[in-house]
Design a protein around this motif. Structure first.
Motif, PDB file in Angstrom:
ATOM      1  N   PRO A  41       0.825  -1.201   0.000  1.00 11.76           N
ATOM      2  CA  PRO A  41       0.000   0.000   0.000  1.00 11.76           C
ATOM      3  C   PRO A  41       0.867   1.261   0.000  1.00 11.76           C
ATOM      4  O   PRO A  41       2.004   1.253   0.478  1.00 11.76           O
ATOM      5  N   ARG A  42       0.318   2.315  -0.539  1.00 13.62           N
ATOM      6  CA  ARG A  42       1.036   3.593  -0.565  1.00 13.62           C
ATOM      7  C   ARG A  42       1.040   4.208   0.834  1.00 13.62           C
ATOM      8  O   ARG A  42       0.095   4.062   1.583  1.00 13.62           O
ATOM      9  N   LEU A  47       0.019   9.630   0.059  1.00 14.26           N
ATOM     10  CA  LEU A  47      -1.385   9.843  -0.317  1.00 14.26           C
ATOM     11  C   LEU A  47      -1.833  11.261   0.006  1.00 14.26           C
ATOM     12  O   LEU A  47      -2.518  11.896  -0.783  1.00 14.26           O
ATOM     13  N   ILE A  93      -8.304   4.646  -3.537  1.00 17.29           N
ATOM     14  CA  ILE A  93      -7.575   4.494  -2.278  1.00 17.29           C
ATOM     15  C   ILE A  93      -8.172   3.283  -1.575  1.00 17.29           C
ATOM     16  O   ILE A  93      -9.370   3.238  -1.324  1.00 17.29           O
ATOM     17  N   GLU A  97      -5.282   1.554   2.915  1.00 15.01           N
ATOM     18  CA  GLU A  97      -4.621   2.854   2.760  1.00 15.01           C
ATOM     19  C   GLU A  97      -5.420   3.954   3.444  1.00 15.01           C
ATOM     20  O   GLU A  97      -4.854   4.827   4.107  1.00 15.01           O
TER      21      GLU A  97
END
Length: 117
Positions: A41-42, A47, A93, A97
């Motif tokens: 995941p970012r 984000l 998203i 996240e």
């Protein structure tokens, strides 16, 4: 005439095979890409900088950092939208996240460089 029909049939069969191979490849690439995305995941900071900070912090929307907003409230607003803010889908998203982002925002401090709208 039979030779021409044979070539046409061979061409159509080849095109059908290529289409089938392309669909199979596209499917496995999508599944592979999705699996990689879910594993990595970012980061919340990324984000925020790429998605949230564009408006929240640049005189467009209210400042959200340093306000200790409850993560559940942040997540609900992100998913459903509010006022001029659009809703963000799980394809934009992921749930994991969003949870990490909401928790990061709840703990974040005010950024003196940001300006609210």
């Amino acid at each position: 005439m039979q030779l021409r029909q044979g070539r046409l049939l061979a061409g159509l069969t080849g095109a059908a095979l290529l289409a089938g191979v392309g669909m199979g490849t596209g499917f496995s690439m999508s599944a592979s890409a999705q699996a990689t995305y879910e594993i990595e995941p970012r980061a919340p900071e990324y984000l925020y900088a790429r998605t949230c900070g564009y408006c929240h912090g640049h005189n467009i929307a209210p400042i959200i950092r340093g306000r200790a907003l409850p993560p559940a409230v942040t997540a609900a607003i992100v998913r459903s939208g509010m006022g001029a803010m659009p809703a963000f889908k799980p394809t934009e998203i992921t749930d994991a996240e969003l949870q990490a982002l909401a928790e990061w925002l709840a703990r974040s401090e005010v950024d003196p460089e940001e300006h609210g709208g």
